[in-house]
Scaffold this active site. Sequence first.
Site, PDB file in Angstrom:
ATOM      1  N   ASP A   1       0.818  -1.227   0.227  1.00 37.61           N
ATOM      2  CA  ASP A   1      -0.046   0.028   0.041  1.00 37.61           C
ATOM      3  C   ASP A   1       0.961   1.381  -0.058  1.00 37.61           C
ATOM      4  O   ASP A   1       1.981   1.340   0.541  1.00 37.61           O
ATOM      5  CB  ASP A   1      -0.750   0.071   1.217  1.00 37.61           C
ATOM      6  CG  ASP A   1      -2.028   1.112   1.065  1.00 37.61           C
ATOM      7  OD1 ASP A   1      -2.152   1.652   0.114  1.00 37.61           O
ATOM      8  OD2 ASP A   1      -2.424   1.483   2.147  1.00 37.61           O
TER       9      ASP A   1
ATOM     10  N   ASN B   1     -10.873  -2.965  -6.132  1.00 35.05           N
ATOM     11  CA  ASN B   1     -10.033  -2.347  -6.890  1.00 35.05           C
ATOM     12  C   ASN B   1     -10.537  -1.787  -8.179  1.00 35.05           C
ATOM     13  O   ASN B   1     -10.394  -0.890  -8.988  1.00 35.05           O
ATOM     14  CB  ASN B   1      -8.562  -2.520  -7.298  1.00 35.05           C
ATOM     15  CG  ASN B   1      -7.724  -2.462  -5.704  1.00 35.05           C
ATOM     16  OD1 ASN B   1      -6.893  -3.294  -5.740  1.00 35.05           O
ATOM     17  ND2 ASN B   1      -7.990  -1.494  -5.073  1.00 35.05           N
TER      18      ASN B   1
HETATM   19  C1  FPP Z   1      -2.351   0.121  -3.057  1.00 38.51           C
HETATM   20  O1  FPP Z   1      -1.798   1.326  -3.336  1.00 38.51           O
HETATM   21  C2  FPP Z   1      -1.689  -0.586  -4.258  1.00 38.51           C
HETATM   22  C3  FPP Z   1      -2.584  -1.080  -5.334  1.00 38.51           C
HETATM   23  C4  FPP Z   1      -3.845  -1.071  -5.445  1.00 38.51           C
HETATM   24  C5  FPP Z   1      -1.591  -1.834  -6.543  1.00 38.51           C
HETATM   25  C6  FPP Z   1      -0.519  -2.737  -5.546  1.00 38.51           C
HETATM   26  C7  FPP Z   1       0.144  -3.284  -6.954  1.00 38.51           C
HETATM   27  C8  FPP Z   1       1.747  -3.299  -6.975  1.00 38.51           C
HETATM   28  C9  FPP Z   1       2.346  -2.653  -6.052  1.00 38.51           C
HETATM   29  C10 FPP Z   1       2.341  -3.988  -7.939  1.00 38.51           C
HETATM   30  C11 FPP Z   1       1.660  -5.180  -8.504  1.00 38.51           C
HETATM   31  C12 FPP Z   1       2.679  -6.153  -9.172  1.00 38.51           C
HETATM   32  C13 FPP Z   1       2.268  -7.178  -9.740  1.00 38.51           C
HETATM   33  C14 FPP Z   1       3.302  -7.700 -10.377  1.00 38.51           C
HETATM   34  C15 FPP Z   1       0.897  -7.945  -9.591  1.00 38.51           C
HETATM   35  P1  FPP Z   1      -2.795   2.409  -3.466  1.00 38.51           P
HETATM   36  O2  FPP Z   1      -2.588   3.025  -4.974  1.00 38.51           O
HETATM   37  O3  FPP Z   1      -3.949   2.708  -3.034  1.00 38.51           O
HETATM   38  O4  FPP Z   1      -1.996   3.733  -2.891  1.00 38.51           O
HETATM   39  P2  FPP Z   1      -2.496   5.176  -1.984  1.00 38.51           P
HETATM   40  O5  FPP Z   1      -3.291   4.546  -0.914  1.00 38.51           O
HETATM   41  O6  FPP Z   1      -1.428   5.757  -1.369  1.00 38.51           O
HETATM   42  O7  FPP Z   1      -3.440   5.750  -2.973  1.00 38.51           O
END
Ligand code: FPP
Length: 258
Positions: A29, A77
């Site tokens: 996250d 998501n």
């Molecule tokens: C949450 O952070 C993260 C995600 C929804 C995506 C996580 C995915 C990756 C790190 C890469 C995955 C890679 C593979 C190969 C599957 P957020 O976007 O909600 O962050 P925020 O809370 O700061 O907005």
Amino acid sequence: MTAFETPPFAGASPSEGAAAPLHVAVVMDGNGRWAKQRGLPRSLGHSAGVEALKRTVEAAPRLNIRWLTVFGFSTENWSRPAAEVAELMALPKRYFETDIARLDREGVRVRVIGRREGLSSELVRLVDDAQARTERNDRFHLNIAFNYGGQADITDAVRRFAEDVAAGRCKPQDLDERLFGSLLATSGSPPPDLIVRPSGEQRLSNFLLWEAAYAELVFQDVLWPDYGEQHLREALTQFAARDRRYGAIAADNVLATG
Ligand code: FPP
């Protein structure tokens, strides 16, 4: 019977403490906030998140972790803007195209847990290929939760069991924790000993709800794209200080209670 067909906490004794986690799960996250702090598009936060994933996959075996489960895309998501969903969908595709040969050489078994519905046929093919190619590897296990939700997984398992009962393949009284666990997407993996969530948020967000029953939780004040071996070591240090009792009492309390 495999080692993991036993109930999650069978065999563990309260006195074993929390020496070293076999299985660590991570809610990756903070990509969006990382990008925002730098005035970058969220997509660049997610690609930086993939680099953090690669660092963690490299570091984990060095720290004697055998299973790593990461949350890459949740069933919730899909409610993000279409462009961001498309970017998130592109990440595992790119990761498998560029990294699967190396992961295979390094003895990593890759599994993708989550619903296949909604994924493009190209991504499903890449996932199937990655799983088939690495299925005999045993040095390290990487589970990628993608289009995964703990509630969805439990719901799917209940539906499958109900269908089996309706078809006469089993009876309601056959169901116990062990059988139920074997119907989940994580079947074959031990339950996570430690669930780590960076970025300062303190919740599970529908991750491994059943499996988390006796996991230790560690929340860290670092955004996922900045995550590295040192942060993982710090999480392990916190884990090592935990007293895991699995609902029992510590051995040195048994005499006290007579
Ligand atoms: C949450 O952070 C993260 C995600 C929804 C995506 C996580 C995915 C990756 C790190 C890469 C995955 C890679 C593979 C190969 C599957 P957020 O976007 O909600 O962050 P925020 O809370 O700061 O907005």
